[in-house]
Design a protein around this motif. Structure first.
Motif, PDB file in Angstrom:
ATOM      1  N   PHE A 156       0.817  -1.203   0.000  1.00  0.00           N
ATOM      2  CA  PHE A 156       0.000   0.000   0.000  1.00  0.00           C
ATOM      3  C   PHE A 156       0.857   1.262   0.000  1.00  0.00           C
ATOM      4  O   PHE A 156       0.416   2.309  -0.487  1.00  0.00           O
ATOM      5  N   VAL A 157       2.066   1.183   0.551  1.00  0.00           N
ATOM      6  CA  VAL A 157       2.988   2.321   0.428  1.00  0.00           C
ATOM      7  C   VAL A 157       3.275   2.591  -1.044  1.00  0.00           C
ATOM      8  O   VAL A 157       3.278   3.737  -1.497  1.00  0.00           O
ATOM      9  N   PHE A 158       3.516   1.511  -1.788  1.00  0.00           N
ATOM     10  CA  PHE A 158       3.754   1.657  -3.226  1.00  0.00           C
ATOM     11  C   PHE A 158       2.531   2.232  -3.930  1.00  0.00           C
ATOM     12  O   PHE A 158       2.649   3.139  -4.762  1.00  0.00           O
ATOM     13  N   MET A 159       1.353   1.725  -3.597  1.00  0.00           N
ATOM     14  CA  MET A 159       0.128   2.199  -4.233  1.00  0.00           C
ATOM     15  C   MET A 159      -0.126   3.671  -3.920  1.00  0.00           C
ATOM     16  O   MET A 159      -0.442   4.469  -4.817  1.00  0.00           O
ATOM     17  N   MET A 160       0.041   4.057  -2.649  1.00  0.00           N
ATOM     18  CA  MET A 160      -0.184   5.441  -2.267  1.00  0.00           C
ATOM     19  C   MET A 160       0.887   6.354  -2.858  1.00  0.00           C
ATOM     20  O   MET A 160       0.599   7.497  -3.238  1.00  0.00           O
ATOM     21  N   SER A 197      -7.585   6.388  -3.634  1.00  0.00           N
ATOM     22  CA  SER A 197      -6.571   5.415  -3.223  1.00  0.00           C
ATOM     23  C   SER A 197      -6.667   5.101  -1.736  1.00  0.00           C
ATOM     24  O   SER A 197      -6.466   3.965  -1.313  1.00  0.00           O
ATOM     25  N   ILE A 198      -7.000   6.100  -0.933  1.00  0.00           N
ATOM     26  CA  ILE A 198      -7.151   5.879   0.506  1.00  0.00           C
ATOM     27  C   ILE A 198      -8.337   4.966   0.784  1.00  0.00           C
ATOM     28  O   ILE A 198      -8.252   4.051   1.612  1.00  0.00           O
ATOM     29  N   VAL A 199      -9.449   5.216   0.097  1.00  0.00           N
ATOM     30  CA  VAL A 199     -10.626   4.363   0.276  1.00  0.00           C
ATOM     31  C   VAL A 199     -10.325   2.934  -0.172  1.00  0.00           C
ATOM     32  O   VAL A 199     -10.762   1.972   0.460  1.00  0.00           O
ATOM     33  N   THR A 200      -9.550   2.783  -1.245  1.00  0.00           N
ATOM     34  CA  THR A 200      -9.152   1.448  -1.694  1.00  0.00           C
ATOM     35  C   THR A 200      -8.354   0.739  -0.620  1.00  0.00           C
ATOM     36  O   THR A 200      -8.587  -0.445  -0.323  1.00  0.00           O
ATOM     37  N   MET A 201      -7.402   1.443  -0.011  1.00  0.00           N
ATOM     38  CA  MET A 201      -6.606   0.854   1.061  1.00  0.00           C
ATOM     39  C   MET A 201      -7.472   0.484   2.260  1.00  0.00           C
ATOM     40  O   MET A 201      -7.300  -0.577   2.860  1.00  0.00           O
ATOM     41  N   ILE A 202      -8.413   1.342   2.607  1.00  0.00           N
ATOM     42  CA  ILE A 202      -9.300   1.056   3.734  1.00  0.00           C
ATOM     43  C   ILE A 202     -10.136  -0.189   3.454  1.00  0.00           C
ATOM     44  O   ILE A 202     -10.313  -1.047   4.333  1.00  0.00           O
ATOM     45  N   LEU A 203     -10.654  -0.292   2.235  1.00  0.00           N
ATOM     46  CA  LEU A 203     -11.494  -1.434   1.886  1.00  0.00           C
ATOM     47  C   LEU A 203     -10.714  -2.738   1.972  1.00  0.00           C
ATOM     48  O   LEU A 203     -11.166  -3.715   2.586  1.00  0.00           O
ATOM     49  N   PHE A 204      -9.514  -2.773   1.355  1.00  0.00           N
ATOM     50  CA  PHE A 204      -8.700  -3.980   1.405  1.00  0.00           C
ATOM     51  C   PHE A 204      -8.294  -4.318   2.840  1.00  0.00           C
ATOM     52  O   PHE A 204      -8.333  -5.484   3.250  1.00  0.00           O
ATOM     53  N   THR A 205      -7.891  -3.303   3.597  1.00  0.00           N
ATOM     54  CA  THR A 205      -7.472  -3.536   4.976  1.00  0.00           C
ATOM     55  C   THR A 205      -8.621  -4.071   5.812  1.00  0.00           C
ATOM     56  O   THR A 205      -8.441  -4.979   6.640  1.00  0.00           O
ATOM     57  N   PHE A 206      -9.805  -3.522   5.597  1.00  0.00           N
ATOM     58  CA  PHE A 206     -10.977  -4.000   6.337  1.00  0.00           C
ATOM     59  C   PHE A 206     -11.237  -5.473   6.051  1.00  0.00           C
ATOM     60  O   PHE A 206     -11.430  -6.271   6.976  1.00  0.00           O
ATOM     61  N   PHE A 268     -13.195   2.647  -4.973  1.00  0.00           N
ATOM     62  CA  PHE A 268     -12.349   1.461  -5.126  1.00  0.00           C
ATOM     63  C   PHE A 268     -11.880   1.319  -6.573  1.00  0.00           C
ATOM     64  O   PHE A 268     -10.690   1.135  -6.836  1.00  0.00           O
ATOM     65  N   VAL A 269     -12.784   1.433  -7.527  1.00  0.00           N
ATOM     66  CA  VAL A 269     -12.426   1.324  -8.945  1.00  0.00           C
ATOM     67  C   VAL A 269     -11.503   2.469  -9.353  1.00  0.00           C
ATOM     68  O   VAL A 269     -10.501   2.265 -10.043  1.00  0.00           O
ATOM     69  N   GLU A 270     -11.811   3.692  -8.908  1.00  0.00           N
ATOM     70  CA  GLU A 270     -10.979   4.837  -9.251  1.00  0.00           C
ATOM     71  C   GLU A 270      -9.574   4.690  -8.680  1.00  0.00           C
ATOM     72  O   GLU A 270      -8.583   5.014  -9.336  1.00  0.00           O
ATOM     73  N   GLY A 271      -9.475   4.183  -7.444  1.00  0.00           N
ATOM     74  CA  GLY A 271      -8.171   4.043  -6.812  1.00  0.00           C
ATOM     75  C   GLY A 271      -7.306   3.011  -7.496  1.00  0.00           C
ATOM     76  O   GLY A 271      -6.112   3.219  -7.706  1.00  0.00           O
TER      77      GLY A 271
END
Length: 279
Positions: A156-160, A197-206, A268-271
């Motif tokens: 996620f560091v790479f993604m962000m 991207s933050i919402v994507t990370m939150i979704l995956f982490t959840f 999620f799709v946008e991220g």
């Protein structure tokens, strides 16, 4: 038969095939949902019957009323652990990605490359070292043994970082001219612009934290401190198993994941798209 007719036939054939595949994929979910409202004897005897003869809510009542398996306590434990994990990860990962994308310091790219190489290390081989370290830190049998390892995630560091790189440096430079420091730029400018991207990370982490089985199974030993993933498994360890109760438990566990994805699928799709095309 002309080409247009052939194309129409192939289109209908592929549509039928995709519908069948879709039904096969969604049937386990429908079976779980239907079985949670059935009496226990009908779950396995009538697996194809999606509408129960008798709809009952007693499974959910028994689920939260069991005197030994405190399902409600496990549910709250999982909510707290997941919320703490998400909060810590969003801050640590995003501020690390900001440093690697917006701050020029000596050895930045070399350090980031070293961090990326850790992706090649299988997570399972770290279980024993983690157990020993957690024992020394006296955080075994606590939610911190689950939340802390998930706090820093180089993926996620790479993604962000990719998302932050896509934000023009001119915005940051203008903020610096106005007297803003790095933390103000990070929190008030960069983060709002990287919301998908933050919402994507939150979704995956959840999803990963909510469904994690290995961590709670190894690091949590007290029954009252256990998480849902392991708690559901305990329902199958008795002398008599109740499939309807298990399906009710699985349904209750799945609801937050579905709700979160339903309200965040746009971001999620946008991220995913934005982080994939920027570099």
């Amino acid at each position: 038969m002309n080409t247009k007719q052939k194309n129409n036939i192939m289109s209908w054939v592929w549509t039928a095939i995709l519908i069948i595949i879709g039904i096969v994929c969604v049937y386990p979910f429908l079976f779980m949902l239907s079985s949670s409202f059935k009496v226990s004897g009908d779950v396995l005897s009538k697996p194809l019957q999606l509408i129960p003869d008798t709809i009952t809510f007693s499974n959910f009542k028994d689920l939260f009323g069991d005197p030994y398996y405190d399902f409600g306590k496990w549910y709250m434990n999982t909510i707290v652990m997941t919320a703490v994990t998400i909060g810590l990860k969003v801050f640590v990962v995003s501020i690390t990605a900001y440093a690697f994308s917006k701050i020029n310091f000596k050895g930045r790219d070399a350090i980031f490359l070293v961090l990326l190489t850790t992706l090649m290390i299988p997570g399972d081989i770290m279980l024993i070292p983690r157990y020993i370290i957690f024992k020394q830190l006296h955080i075994l049998d606590t939610m911190w043994s689950l939340a802390l390892p998930a706090t820093f995630d180089i993926y996620f560091v790479f993604m962000m970082r990719q998302a932050f790189i896509g934000i023009p440096d001119s915005i940051s430079e203008a903020a610096k001219i106005d007297g803003c420091g790095h933390f103000i730029i990070y929190s008030r400018i960069i983060l709002p612009l990287a919301k998908p991207s933050i919402v994507t990370m939150i979704l995956f982490t959840f999803v990963w934290s909510w469904n994690d089985y290995m961590g709670p199974y190894i690091f949590i030993s007290s029954l009252e401190k256990q998480m849902l993933s392991v708690g559901i498994k305990l329902f199958t360890e008795g002398t008599v198993t109740d499939p309807a109760l298990q399906m009710a438990a699985a349904t209750v566990v799945l609801i937050p994941v579905l709700v979160l994805f339903f309200f965040s699928q746009k971001y999620f799709v946008e991220g995913v798209n934005s982080s994939a095309v920027k570099g």
